[in-house]
Design a protein around this motif. Structure first.
Motif, PDB file in Angstrom:
ATOM      1  N   LEU A 586       0.803  -1.220   0.000  1.00  0.00           N
ATOM      2  CA  LEU A 586       0.000   0.000   0.000  1.00  0.00           C
ATOM      3  C   LEU A 586       0.838   1.272   0.000  1.00  0.00           C
ATOM      4  N   ARG A 587       2.100   1.162   0.393  1.00  0.00           N
ATOM      5  CA  ARG A 587       2.918   2.367   0.380  1.00  0.00           C
ATOM      6  C   ARG A 587       3.478   2.668  -1.001  1.00  0.00           C
ATOM      7  N   ALA A 588       3.329   1.719  -1.913  1.00  0.00           N
ATOM      8  CA  ALA A 588       3.843   1.941  -3.271  1.00  0.00           C
ATOM      9  C   ALA A 588       2.757   2.660  -4.070  1.00  0.00           C
ATOM     10  N   TRP A 589       2.879   3.965  -4.219  1.00  0.00           N
ATOM     11  CA  TRP A 589       1.815   4.756  -4.848  1.00  0.00           C
ATOM     12  C   TRP A 589       1.545   4.277  -6.275  1.00  0.00           C
ATOM     13  N   GLN A 590       2.572   3.717  -6.937  1.00  0.00           N
ATOM     14  CA  GLN A 590       2.359   3.313  -8.324  1.00  0.00           C
ATOM     15  C   GLN A 590       1.505   2.051  -8.432  1.00  0.00           C
ATOM     16  N   ASP A 591       1.181   1.440  -7.283  1.00  0.00           N
ATOM     17  CA  ASP A 591       0.410   0.203  -7.316  1.00  0.00           C
ATOM     18  C   ASP A 591      -1.063   0.382  -6.965  1.00  0.00           C
ATOM     19  N   HIS A 592      -1.442   1.583  -6.603  1.00  0.00           N
ATOM     20  CA  HIS A 592      -2.877   1.793  -6.407  1.00  0.00           C
ATOM     21  C   HIS A 592      -3.242   3.240  -6.737  1.00  0.00           C
ATOM     22  N   ARG A 593      -4.495   3.436  -7.076  1.00  0.00           N
ATOM     23  CA  ARG A 593      -4.929   4.759  -7.521  1.00  0.00           C
ATOM     24  C   ARG A 593      -6.405   4.914  -7.188  1.00  0.00           C
ATOM     25  N   LEU A 594      -6.753   6.050  -6.636  1.00  0.00           N
ATOM     26  CA  LEU A 594      -8.169   6.331  -6.383  1.00  0.00           C
ATOM     27  C   LEU A 594      -8.829   6.660  -7.717  1.00  0.00           C
ATOM     28  N   VAL A 595      -9.920   5.959  -8.042  1.00  0.00           N
ATOM     29  CA  VAL A 595     -10.543   6.228  -9.343  1.00  0.00           C
ATOM     30  C   VAL A 595     -11.965   6.786  -9.238  1.00  0.00           C
ATOM     31  N   MET A 596     -12.610   6.586  -8.112  1.00  0.00           N
ATOM     32  CA  MET A 596     -13.989   7.091  -8.023  1.00  0.00           C
ATOM     33  C   MET A 596     -14.405   7.211  -6.566  1.00  0.00           C
ATOM     34  N   ILE A 597     -15.366   8.097  -6.340  1.00  0.00           N
ATOM     35  CA  ILE A 597     -16.041   8.132  -5.034  1.00  0.00           C
ATOM     36  C   ILE A 597     -17.513   7.867  -5.316  1.00  0.00           C
ATOM     37  N   LEU A 598     -18.022   6.829  -4.716  1.00  0.00           N
ATOM     38  CA  LEU A 598     -19.407   6.443  -4.981  1.00  0.00           C
ATOM     39  C   LEU A 598     -20.354   7.311  -4.154  1.00  0.00           C
ATOM     40  N   GLN A 599     -21.627   7.217  -4.498  1.00  0.00           N
ATOM     41  CA  GLN A 599     -22.601   8.092  -3.844  1.00  0.00           C
ATOM     42  C   GLN A 599     -22.706   7.860  -2.337  1.00  0.00           C
ATOM     43  N   ASP A 600     -22.341   6.662  -1.869  1.00  0.00           N
ATOM     44  CA  ASP A 600     -22.403   6.438  -0.421  1.00  0.00           C
ATOM     45  C   ASP A 600     -21.103   6.877   0.263  1.00  0.00           C
ATOM     46  N   GLY A 601     -20.197   7.447  -0.499  1.00  0.00           N
ATOM     47  CA  GLY A 601     -18.955   7.955   0.092  1.00  0.00           C
ATOM     48  C   GLY A 601     -17.827   6.947   0.064  1.00  0.00           C
ATOM     49  N   SER A 602     -18.063   5.765  -0.503  1.00  0.00           N
ATOM     50  CA  SER A 602     -16.941   4.819  -0.533  1.00  0.00           C
ATOM     51  C   SER A 602     -16.034   5.116  -1.726  1.00  0.00           C
ATOM     52  N   ARG A 603     -14.765   4.934  -1.494  1.00  0.00           N
ATOM     53  CA  ARG A 603     -13.783   5.153  -2.551  1.00  0.00           C
ATOM     54  C   ARG A 603     -13.609   3.876  -3.359  1.00  0.00           C
ATOM     55  N   VAL A 604     -13.386   4.052  -4.643  1.00  0.00           N
ATOM     56  CA  VAL A 604     -13.047   2.894  -5.466  1.00  0.00           C
ATOM     57  C   VAL A 604     -11.574   3.046  -5.841  1.00  0.00           C
ATOM     58  N   TYR A 605     -10.805   2.039  -5.525  1.00  0.00           N
ATOM     59  CA  TYR A 605      -9.386   2.044  -5.868  1.00  0.00           C
ATOM     60  C   TYR A 605      -9.120   1.066  -7.001  1.00  0.00           C
ATOM     61  N   GLU A 606      -8.232   1.478  -7.873  1.00  0.00           N
ATOM     62  CA  GLU A 606      -7.716   0.548  -8.870  1.00  0.00           C
ATOM     63  C   GLU A 606      -6.418  -0.002  -8.265  1.00  0.00           C
ATOM     64  N   LEU A 607      -6.418  -1.289  -8.000  1.00  0.00           N
ATOM     65  CA  LEU A 607      -5.227  -1.890  -7.394  1.00  0.00           C
ATOM     66  C   LEU A 607      -4.482  -2.684  -8.457  1.00  0.00           C
ATOM     67  N   HIS A 608      -3.223  -2.402  -8.546  1.00  0.00           N
ATOM     68  CA  HIS A 608      -2.432  -3.133  -9.525  1.00  0.00           C
ATOM     69  C   HIS A 608      -1.907  -4.393  -8.869  1.00  0.00           C
ATOM     70  N   PRO A 609      -2.202  -5.506  -9.457  1.00  0.00           N
ATOM     71  CA  PRO A 609      -1.863  -6.758  -8.805  1.00  0.00           C
ATOM     72  C   PRO A 609      -0.391  -7.093  -8.889  1.00  0.00           C
ATOM     73  N   TRP A 610       0.023  -7.917  -7.964  1.00  0.00           N
ATOM     74  CA  TRP A 610       1.387  -8.430  -8.014  1.00  0.00           C
ATOM     75  C   TRP A 610       1.654  -9.058  -9.378  1.00  0.00           C
ATOM     76  N   GLU A 611       0.609  -9.670  -9.934  1.00  0.00           N
ATOM     77  CA  GLU A 611       0.742 -10.386 -11.202  1.00  0.00           C
ATOM     78  C   GLU A 611       1.296  -9.524 -12.332  1.00  0.00           C
ATOM     79  N   LYS A 612       1.171  -8.192 -12.193  1.00  0.00           N
ATOM     80  CA  LYS A 612       1.663  -7.376 -13.310  1.00  0.00           C
ATOM     81  C   LYS A 612       3.159  -7.568 -13.513  1.00  0.00           C
TER      82      LYS A 612
END
Ligand code: SF4
Length: 651
Positions: A586-612
């Motif tokens: 989680l400390r590797a900024w290049q491995d996750h990115r905030l992409v959306m905030i839903l109407q209930d206030g939850s954040r959607v993250y795009e997580l880059h998998p180890w598999e990459k």
């Protein structure tokens, strides 16, 4: 993630969110302290009366330029274009020579601009099926009535903070009186004078940390040791045991608690806990608590130190509900990590090139509610848990053909409760493979059954630990300082004295996520000889959503709490185990990115998998728990949520 799947998860999530908040609702009044503004704005739960207009006013006041972009656009795309132009301008502005915004505030501006651009990006709207921009645009265009039951306060709070951040008004670093004075005194001074000034400030900080630490009792404190002795006597009496039985792990295994009755007699339970245990028993949902672990629970609910201990083994109602509803397909539904697809042979899981997992024993001394393997453990101390001789031999032979695997994690279930001899044979087999240079044994026995660490078990394990040739290590799972007891310390020390390292994998949950709570755990672990190894963000498993903490909090904890302590007290790495795709740091900024905030206030993250690292698999969209809901829960637990106010700025 497909749009439909995303929607299903949103729907079922909001059901369990309601139940978590319901518990809090009984305890708090209709208001909790607002954590953003210095003046008083009522931060009121959506279920109560909400002055939606007051929140909207704050939203637009937070950044009038953004408001104008939204309000003046007659079409959504116009609003998007206007915002992109504004954000470009705002970004350029902070790089101007004559811009005198503090460099730290500028860093926050850049982060917030990056997050906002991502949220309004069309591709992210397409992938998540939600447009936060559309909600904002409609709100700005006066469609409040249309959205009042759609958009939550949590959503608005996210954007109030984001807008303030973009405008350079996050004020993360300049809240305290000291900081507002400007350049600290110790930087103006030199030598001894500077050192003394600095020491004054550090003493204050240290005292604050100690104040937090005091909130979280350790099982090594004399008072706690005393009242646990009373618990132990009551438990021994109940089962007709003698004092000497307490140190006999077989006695504990014989008396593992499998239903509500002993608990009702031995500790005070809430109605919810009572009902959930009864239902779990009726529906044959794995449930079990060792007498030792029960002795860690407070006899009276009012003591309140044992929340993490209870939460570990007493299932919440929605967990029981979901597990009951999926009795037949549990093996598939709850296999969050997709172990079915990474098991090249029975009893082996392999996701990484140099590591594999061997699972020779499929049960445990007690059942943890948020176990990753709850889909495959049928019952506590299941008599059919041991792998058959033939299948185990085949699994062990399989390693001979996969010589890049140097690190084998023996886990289960809990191999720590296997009998000595079968465990010894497995270790001997693995040690006989010259490519295996490390054997890790994953076991919760130091926490739930420390008396299992007999001299003979330690001797068996240490036989295979050969420095320079092969390491044997114990990986365990303490969740809270309250689990650290003299018995646990004794077990760990025995293992350490044999030269074997003991490492901890903590799961970051609502039960250990308060200010400095995990920091205290790590410090206490080090004191008994356990090295913090991983801190896992809770997986987004629906049945355990009540325990979940936003990713932002784990990052805040890392920076604002863990970082203040000595390096040896924070040797762990915060990770998110991406479903079916492995660990994401989680400390590797290049491995996750905030992409959306839903109407209930939850954040959607795009997580880059180890598999990459090995093949271009698509990222995983993860819906987090809303920060607002998390703060509400903390408030319900008596926390001052002002303590957490910077959480919004961890993206
Ligand atoms: S001891 Fe480990 S495998 Fe067993 S229930 Fe707990 S978390 Fe799961």
């Amino acid at each position: 993630m497909k749009k439909k799947e995303l929607k299903n998860r949103k729907d079922s999530r909001s059901a369990s969110k309601t139940s978590r908040a319901a518990a809090g609702r009984q305890r708090i009044q209709s208001k909790i302290i607002d954590d953003v503004f210095t003046d008083a704005v009522e931060m009121v739960k959506p279920r109560f009366e909400v002055d939606f207009s007051a929140y909207l006013d704050r939203l637009w006041e937070a950044n009038p330029e953004i408001y104008n972009c939204l309000k003046n656009a007659s079409k959504l795309e116009e609003a998007r274009d206007a915002l992109y132009s504004y954000l470009e301008r705002a970004e350029r502005e902070i790089f101007k020579i004559d811009n005198d915004l503090h460099i730290l505030e500028k860093a926050t501006v850049r982060e917030c601009i990056r997050a906002f651009k991502s949220i309004i990006g069309p591709v992210n709207e397409y992938r998540t099926g939600v447009s936060a921009l559309d909600f904002l645009w409609k709100l700005a265009r006066g469609k409040r009535k249309e959205l009042i039951n759609v958009v939550s306060v949590g959503f608005i709070m996210e954007f109030i903070n984001l807008f303030r951040g973009v405008a350079g008004k996050a004020n993360i670093y300049f809240e305290s009186k000291e900081a507002r004075k400007g350049i600290p005194d110790f930087l103006r001074l030199e030598g001894l004078e500077a050192s003394e000034k600095r020491t004054e400030i550090l003493d204050d900080m240290g005292a604050t940390i100690q104040k937090y630490f005091k909130k979280y009792a350790s099982g090594l404190e004399p008072d706690v040791i005393d009242w646990r002795k009373e618990n132990r006597e009551r438990i021994l009496n109940y089962f007709g045991g003698k004092e000497s039985d307490w140190n006999d792990y077989l006695w504990h295994l014989k008396h593992v608690i499998r239903d509500a009755e002993p608990l009702l007699s031995l500790i005070e339970l809430t109605t919810e806990q009572r009902e959930a245990i009864k239902k779990a028993h009726k529906n044959r949902i794995p449930f079990g608590i060792t007498p030792y672990y029960l002795s860690l629970m407070d006899f009276n609910l009012s003591v309140g130190y044992d929340h993490a201990v209870r939460a570990q083994v007493i299932p919440p109602p929605e967990y029981v509900e979901l597990m009951s509803g999926h009795r037949r397909d549990r093996g598939i539904i709850f296999d969050f990590m997709g172990e079915h697809d990474t098991s090249p042979i029975e009893h082996v899981t392999r996701r990484y090139p140099c590591i594999a997992i061997l699972k020779p024993f499929n049960t445990c001394a007690q059942i943890c509610v948020y176990c990753q393997r709850n889909w495959e453990i049928d019952e506590v101390l299941d008599p059919k848990a041991a792998a058959s001789k033939k299948s185990l031999e085949e699994a062990l032979d399989w390693f001979d053909n996969h010589r890049s695997i140097g690190d084998v994690l023996v886990t289960g279930g809990d191999p720590g409760i296997m009998q000595d001899e079968p465990l010894r044979r497995i270790l001997e087999e693995l040690a006989g493979k010259d490519h295996v240079y490390r054997i890790r044994i994953g076991t919760r026995t130091p926490v739930v059954l420390p008396m299992r660490w007999t001299d003979s078990l330690v001797k068996i394990i240490s036989e295979f630990h050969e420095p320079g040739r092969r390491e044997v290590a114990i990986v365990t799972h303490f969740e809270h300082s309250y689990e650290i007891t003299p018995e646990a310390m004794l077990a760990v020390q025995k293992i350490r004295k044999a030269g074997i390292g003991v490492y901890n994998q903590e799961v970051f949950t609502i039960e250990n996520s308060r200010r400095f709570e995990s920091a205290k755990l790590r410090r206490d672990l080090r004191l008994i000889g356990v090295d913090p190894y991983y801190t896992f963000n809770m997986k987004g498993k629906e049945e355990t959503r009540r325990y979940m903490v936003p990713i932002a909090r784990i990052m805040q904890e890392r920076k604002e709490e863990a970082r203040l302590l000595p390096g040896l007290d924070r040797t762990d790495e915060p990770v998110f185990n991406v479903p079916k795709l492995g660990k994401n740091h989680l400390r590797a900024w290049q491995d996750h990115r905030l992409v959306m905030i839903l109407q209930d206030g939850s954040r959607v993250y795009e997580l880059h998998p180890w598999e990459k690292n090995i093949k271009p698999v698509p990222p995983y969209n993860y819906i987090d728990v809303p920060i607002y809901d998390y703060l509400e829960e903390l408030a319900a637990r008596g926390e001052n949520i002002r303590d957490y106010r910077t959480i919004w700025f961890y993206y």
